[in-house]
Each structure stands twice: as structure tokens, then as C-alpha cells.
Design a protein around this motif. Structure first.
Motif, PDB file in Angstrom:
ATOM      1  N   LEU A  92       0.828  -1.208   0.000  1.00  0.00           N
ATOM      2  CA  LEU A  92       0.000   0.000   0.000  1.00  0.00           C
ATOM      3  C   LEU A  92       0.862   1.257   0.000  1.00  0.00           C
ATOM      4  CD1 LEU A  92      -2.812  -1.050   2.500  1.00  0.00           C
ATOM      5  CD2 LEU A  92      -2.921  -1.005  -0.010  1.00  0.00           C
ATOM      6  N   ALA A  93       1.929   1.244   0.778  1.00  0.00           N
ATOM      7  CA  ALA A  93       2.832   2.400   0.819  1.00  0.00           C
ATOM      8  C   ALA A  93       3.461   2.639  -0.557  1.00  0.00           C
ATOM      9  CB  ALA A  93       3.913   2.198   1.876  1.00  0.00           C
ATOM     10  N   ALA A  94       3.785   1.564  -1.274  1.00  0.00           N
ATOM     11  CA  ALA A  94       4.345   1.713  -2.619  1.00  0.00           C
ATOM     12  C   ALA A  94       3.326   2.363  -3.550  1.00  0.00           C
ATOM     13  CB  ALA A  94       4.782   0.345  -3.164  1.00  0.00           C
ATOM     14  N   PHE A  95       2.078   1.946  -3.459  1.00  0.00           N
ATOM     15  CA  PHE A  95       1.032   2.571  -4.269  1.00  0.00           C
ATOM     16  C   PHE A  95       0.849   4.039  -3.883  1.00  0.00           C
ATOM     17  CE2 PHE A  95      -0.682  -1.767  -5.198  1.00  0.00           C
ATOM     18  CZ  PHE A  95      -0.769  -1.645  -6.576  1.00  0.00           C
ATOM     19  N   LEU A  96       0.938   4.339  -2.603  1.00  0.00           N
ATOM     20  CA  LEU A  96       0.711   5.703  -2.136  1.00  0.00           C
ATOM     21  C   LEU A  96       1.858   6.649  -2.475  1.00  0.00           C
ATOM     22  CD1 LEU A  96      -1.001   5.063   1.311  1.00  0.00           C
ATOM     23  CD2 LEU A  96      -2.055   5.979  -0.776  1.00  0.00           C
ATOM     24  N   GLY A 110      -9.842   2.561  -2.529  1.00  0.00           N
ATOM     25  CA  GLY A 110      -8.580   1.999  -2.060  1.00  0.00           C
ATOM     26  C   GLY A 110      -7.612   3.068  -1.603  1.00  0.00           C
ATOM     27  N   LEU A 111      -7.626   4.219  -2.253  1.00  0.00           N
ATOM     28  CA  LEU A 111      -6.770   5.328  -1.850  1.00  0.00           C
ATOM     29  C   LEU A 111      -7.140   5.792  -0.446  1.00  0.00           C
ATOM     30  CD1 LEU A 111      -4.621   7.474  -2.575  1.00  0.00           C
ATOM     31  CD2 LEU A 111      -6.482   8.825  -3.570  1.00  0.00           C
ATOM     32  N   VAL A 112      -8.424   5.986  -0.203  1.00  0.00           N
ATOM     33  CA  VAL A 112      -8.889   6.425   1.124  1.00  0.00           C
ATOM     34  C   VAL A 112      -8.582   5.369   2.172  1.00  0.00           C
ATOM     35  CG1 VAL A 112     -10.953   6.979   2.482  1.00  0.00           C
ATOM     36  CG2 VAL A 112     -10.672   7.937   0.192  1.00  0.00           C
ATOM     37  N   ARG A 113      -8.911   4.127   1.867  1.00  0.00           N
ATOM     38  CA  ARG A 113      -8.694   3.045   2.841  1.00  0.00           C
ATOM     39  C   ARG A 113      -7.208   2.826   3.123  1.00  0.00           C
ATOM     40  NH1 ARG A 113     -13.013  -0.934   3.619  1.00  0.00           N
ATOM     41  NH2 ARG A 113     -14.910  -0.070   2.753  1.00  0.00           N
ATOM     42  N   SER A 114      -6.385   2.908   2.091  1.00  0.00           N
ATOM     43  CA  SER A 114      -4.939   2.729   2.277  1.00  0.00           C
ATOM     44  C   SER A 114      -4.377   3.797   3.206  1.00  0.00           C
ATOM     45  CB  SER A 114      -4.206   2.806   0.937  1.00  0.00           C
ATOM     46  OG  SER A 114      -4.587   1.756   0.110  1.00  0.00           O
ATOM     47  N   ARG A 115      -4.726   5.041   2.947  1.00  0.00           N
ATOM     48  CA  ARG A 115      -4.246   6.131   3.812  1.00  0.00           C
ATOM     49  C   ARG A 115      -4.726   5.949   5.239  1.00  0.00           C
ATOM     50  NH1 ARG A 115      -5.197  10.989  -0.548  1.00  0.00           N
ATOM     51  NH2 ARG A 115      -3.154  10.787  -1.557  1.00  0.00           N
ATOM     52  N   THR A 116      -5.982   5.561   5.395  1.00  0.00           N
ATOM     53  CA  THR A 116      -6.542   5.360   6.731  1.00  0.00           C
ATOM     54  C   THR A 116      -5.845   4.218   7.454  1.00  0.00           C
ATOM     55  OG1 THR A 116      -8.696   6.179   5.989  1.00  0.00           O
ATOM     56  CG2 THR A 116      -8.667   4.859   8.004  1.00  0.00           C
ATOM     57  N   TYR A 159      -1.535  -2.306 -12.162  1.00  0.00           N
ATOM     58  CA  TYR A 159      -2.425  -2.141 -11.017  1.00  0.00           C
ATOM     59  C   TYR A 159      -2.431  -0.682 -10.594  1.00  0.00           C
ATOM     60  CZ  TYR A 159      -1.670  -7.191 -10.711  1.00  0.00           C
ATOM     61  OH  TYR A 159      -1.585  -8.525 -10.988  1.00  0.00           O
ATOM     62  N   ARG A 160      -3.576  -0.239 -10.059  1.00  0.00           N
ATOM     63  CA  ARG A 160      -3.691   1.123  -9.562  1.00  0.00           C
ATOM     64  C   ARG A 160      -4.722   1.143  -8.448  1.00  0.00           C
ATOM     65  NH1 ARG A 160      -6.037   5.815 -13.321  1.00  0.00           N
ATOM     66  NH2 ARG A 160      -7.814   4.442 -13.073  1.00  0.00           N
ATOM     67  N   LEU A 161      -4.498   2.009  -7.462  1.00  0.00           N
ATOM     68  CA  LEU A 161      -5.471   2.165  -6.386  1.00  0.00           C
ATOM     69  C   LEU A 161      -6.786   2.701  -6.945  1.00  0.00           C
ATOM     70  CD1 LEU A 161      -3.329   3.833  -3.567  1.00  0.00           C
ATOM     71  CD2 LEU A 161      -4.345   1.549  -3.489  1.00  0.00           C
TER      72      LEU A 161
END
Length: 112
Positions: free
Chosen positions: A11-15, A77-83, A71-73
Motif C-alpha cells: 500500500l505504501a508503494a502505491f501511495l 482503495g486510496l482512502v482506505r490505504s491512507r486510513t 495495477y492502480r489504487l
């Protein structure tokens, strides 16, 4: 979705750049996770709706390599990953779970 340390690294890599499409080998290089860990995580994230994927449209013969699956958030998924990463960061007492230099209870290295 259970966010383990390995999932947090993905998730950090995607973010790092949420708008960028990433492929498996790229994520493996970024996270240091083996393929046997990475691809099941990507499947779980996709089933949970946190990421979506699409095959690259290339001619493998002309490109000299197989097509990549990117693949892309998703927006959710962006909101959930950050949370989830913020919660994990808070639970670890401020130690960043993805910096690779610290573990809970281990002092951070001092600058030289």
C-alpha cells in the motif's frame, strides 16, 4: 482486509504516487517482497476493491517481452490505504512501518 506488514509495504508503494499504474515486478523491486507474497496480496487487494488492474496492450513480439498487468489504487482503495497506514503508524507509536530501519521497541538510528 487485514493489513499485515507486507500489505502495508504494498500500500505504501502505491501511495508513493497514487495515480501511477504499477506492475508486479516493479512493486516487487520497490517493496523487496518475493513474488510468492506479492501476487497473492495483489489478488486480495483487487477482490477487496482497493485496486483495479488492466493488461497492457502491446505486441509481445515487437516489445520483446510479455504484456504487463498494471495495477492502480481505486478511489476507495486510496482512502482506505491512507486510513489503514495512518492507524498502523499510530499503533506502532509513530514508527513508520515501511521505513525498514525501525521496529516497535527499537530505537531509530541517530543521524551522523
Amino acid at each position: 482486509m487485514r493489513v499485515t506488514t507486507a500489505v502495508a509495504r504494498v500500500l505504501a508503494a502505491f501511495l508513493d504516487d497514487p495515480a501511477t499504474h504499477r506492475y508486479g515486478l516493479d512493486l516487487i523491486g520497490t517493496t523487496g517482497l518475493p513474488s510468492g507474497t506479492m501476487y497473492p496480496i495483489l489478488v486480495r487487494l483487487q477482490r477487496a476493491g482497493w485496486i483495479d488492474s488492466a493488461w497492457e496492450e502491446i505486441d509481445p513480439v515487437a516489445a520483446g517481452r510479455p504484456a504487463r498487468r498494471y495495477y492502480r489504487l481505486t478511489p476507495d482503495g486510496l482512502v482506505r490505504s491512507r486510513t489503514e497506514l495512518a492507524l498502523l503508524h499510530q499503533q506502532l507509536g509513530g514508527v513508520r512501518p515501511t521505513d525498514g530501519t525501525s521496529r516497535p521497541g527499537t530505537p531509530k538510528p541517530r543521524p551522523a
